[in-house]
Write a protein that holds these residues in place. Structure first.
Motif, PDB file in Angstrom:
ATOM      1  N   GLY A 153      14.725   5.934  -3.073  1.00 55.31           N
ATOM      2  CA  GLY A 153      14.462   4.502  -3.507  1.00 55.31           C
ATOM      3  C   GLY A 153      14.241   3.593  -1.966  1.00 55.31           C
ATOM      4  O   GLY A 153      14.065   2.267  -2.155  1.00 55.31           O
ATOM      5  N   PHE A 154      14.249   4.238  -0.992  1.00 56.93           N
ATOM      6  CA  PHE A 154      14.182   3.276   0.308  1.00 56.93           C
ATOM      7  C   PHE A 154      12.574   3.285   0.729  1.00 56.93           C
ATOM      8  O   PHE A 154      11.978   4.651   0.875  1.00 56.93           O
ATOM      9  N   THR A 155      11.885   2.270   0.882  1.00 60.26           N
ATOM     10  CA  THR A 155      10.613   2.034   1.118  1.00 60.26           C
ATOM     11  C   THR A 155      10.332   1.459   2.627  1.00 60.26           C
ATOM     12  O   THR A 155       9.021   1.575   3.011  1.00 60.26           O
ATOM     13  N   ILE A 156      11.261   0.864   3.165  1.00 65.13           N
ATOM     14  CA  ILE A 156      11.169   0.688   4.823  1.00 65.13           C
ATOM     15  C   ILE A 156      12.050   1.201   5.596  1.00 65.13           C
ATOM     16  O   ILE A 156      13.232   1.386   5.327  1.00 65.13           O
ATOM     17  N   ALA A 178       0.897  -1.285  -0.194  1.00 62.47           N
ATOM     18  CA  ALA A 178       0.171   0.053  -0.059  1.00 62.47           C
ATOM     19  C   ALA A 178       0.740   1.165   0.036  1.00 62.47           C
ATOM     20  O   ALA A 178       0.354   2.305  -0.108  1.00 62.47           O
ATOM     21  N   GLY A 179       2.111   1.126   0.347  1.00 66.47           N
ATOM     22  CA  GLY A 179       2.987   2.345   0.281  1.00 66.47           C
ATOM     23  C   GLY A 179       4.162   1.961   1.086  1.00 66.47           C
ATOM     24  O   GLY A 179       4.200   1.137   2.013  1.00 66.47           O
ATOM     25  N   LYS A 218      10.340  11.373   3.517  1.00 71.43           N
ATOM     26  CA  LYS A 218      10.054  11.701   1.944  1.00 71.43           C
ATOM     27  C   LYS A 218      11.291  11.625   1.000  1.00 71.43           C
ATOM     28  O   LYS A 218      11.365  11.318  -0.183  1.00 71.43           O
ATOM     29  N   ALA A 219      12.284  12.333   1.782  1.00 70.18           N
ATOM     30  CA  ALA A 219      13.674  12.182   1.127  1.00 70.18           C
ATOM     31  C   ALA A 219      14.296  10.763   0.651  1.00 70.18           C
ATOM     32  O   ALA A 219      14.743  10.548  -0.425  1.00 70.18           O
TER      33      ALA A 219
END
Length: 288
Positions: free
Chosen positions: A227-230, A13-14, A221-222
Motif C-alpha cells: 500500500g505504499f506509493t511514495i 501516473a504511478g 514492488k513489495a
C-alpha cells in the motif's frame, strides 16, 4: 515549472521513488539517472552541509538555503524534509513560505517534540496529536501555491506505539494532509499493519527506505503491494560517498599515490560535464 503540480502529476501516473540528494552535485547526478523525483533529507543535510548529527541543530533558514541550492540545478520535483516545522504555528507557516520560495515541490513535517532527532535514533518525544493537526492546518493555510504537497509524518511508533501512530495518521488525513508517513516501523508485520489500517484514508502512504535504519528493507514492488506509493531513499548517496571516499583517502595516506585507485574515481572531464562546464564556456564566449 510548477513543482508541486508536477509531483502530483507524476504520482498520479504511478508509485514514485524519490532519490536523495545531499548537495547540488548529487542533485545533478539524480537528474542524470532518469528518476522521477528527488528527496532532501534533514539527516543528510545536517551531515553533509555542517558535519552535524540530526539533532535539531540545523536552523530553518540554513535548511531553506540548502534546499534552494539543490533545487536550482534540477527540474525534478523535490520533496524536502522540514523537521517539526521549526516551532509553533507561525514557524510552520514561515517554513511553507521558505520551502516554496526555495523551489521545493513539497515537504514533510513531523510530530516530534523539541529537540527533534532523526527518526531512527532513540530518545524521541512526540507532541499531542491536537497540536500536530493544528500545524497541518496552518501549513495548508500558508500555501501560496495550492499544489504544494504536504506530507504529515508521525514518529510515534517508538514513543507511544504502533496503534497510536496509526490513529495519529488518521487524524492527519482528516486535517487535510496530502500524504501520510509513519516513520521507522521495525518489522514487516508493522509495515503491513500500517498499510492495511490506513488504506481507507484515501491518502498516499510514504515509506522511508533508508537501508541501514530501523526498518527492514523491502523492494518497491513489495512496498506497493503493501500500500505504499511514495518511497524515499534519503541517505544512500551519502552513505555510498562516505564508504568510497573513506577508502580512497586511506589508500592515499597509506601509499602516497593515486594510480592504484585510478579505476575507482571519476575523471576531471566527467565532473566538468556534470557541472555543465561546456555550456557555461559557450555562453561566456557568446558575449565575445
Amino acid at each position: 515549472m510548477n513543482p508541486g503540480k508536477e509531483f502530483r502529476k507524476r504520482l498520479e501516473a504511478g508509485p514514485i521513488a524519490c532519490l536523495g540528494a545531499y548537495d547540488a552535485l548529487t542533485s545533478r547526478l539524480v537528474q542524470q539517472t532518469g528518476a522521477r523525483a528527488m528527496y532532501i533529507s534533514g539527516y543528510a543535510a545536517a551531515a553533509a552541509a555542517l558535519g552535524y548529527p540530526d539533532l535539531g541543530l540545523v536552523s530553518q533558514t540554513e535548511m531553506a538555503e540548502h534546499i534552494r541550492r539543490i533545487c536550482r540545478v534540477t527540474d525534478l520535483p523535490v520533496i524536502a524534509d522540514a523537521d517539526t516545522g521549526y516551532g509553533g504555528i507561525l514557524s510552520v507557516q514561515r517554513t511553507i513560505e521558505l520551502w516554496e520560495a526555495a523551489g521545493a515541490a513539497g515537504l514533510h513535517v513531523e510530530d516530534q517534540g523539541f529537540p527533534k532527532k532523526c527518526g531512527h535514533i532513540a530518545g524521541k518525544t512526540v507532541i499531542p496529536v491536537e497540536e500536530m493537526t493544528q500545524k497541518i492546518k496552518a501549513a495548508i493555510a500558508a500555501k501560496e501555491n495550492s499544489d504544494f504537497y504536504i506530507i504529515a509524518r508521525t514518529d510515534a511508533i517508538a514513543v507511544t506505539g504502533l496503534s497510536d501512530a496509526i490513529e495519529r495518521c488518521k487524524r492527519f488525513a482528516d486535517a487535510g494532509a496530502d500524504a501520510l508517513f509513519v516513520d521507522a516501523p521495525e518489522s514487516i508485520d508493522q509495515i503491513q499493519k500500517i498499510g492495511e489500517a490506513l488504506k481507507g484514508c484515501g491518502r498516499p502512504l510514504v515509506f522511508n527506505s533508508a537501508r541501514t535504519g530501523k526498518s527492514p528493507f523491502l523492494s518497491e514492488k513489495a512496498l506497493q503491494e503493501l500500500g505504499f506509493t511514495i518511497v524515499l531513499y534519503p541517505i544512500e548517496a551519502m552513505t555510498a560517498a562516505h564508504h568510497a571516499v573513506k577508502e580512497i583517502f586511506e589508500v592515499i595516506v597509506r601509499e602516497g599515490r593515486t594510480d592504484t585507485i585510478a579505476d575507482r574515481i571519476s575523471s576531471f572531464s566527467e565532473i566538468n560535464e556534470l557541472v555543465q562546464l561546456p555550456q557555461y564556456v559557450r555562453h561566456e564566449s557568446s558575449f565575445g
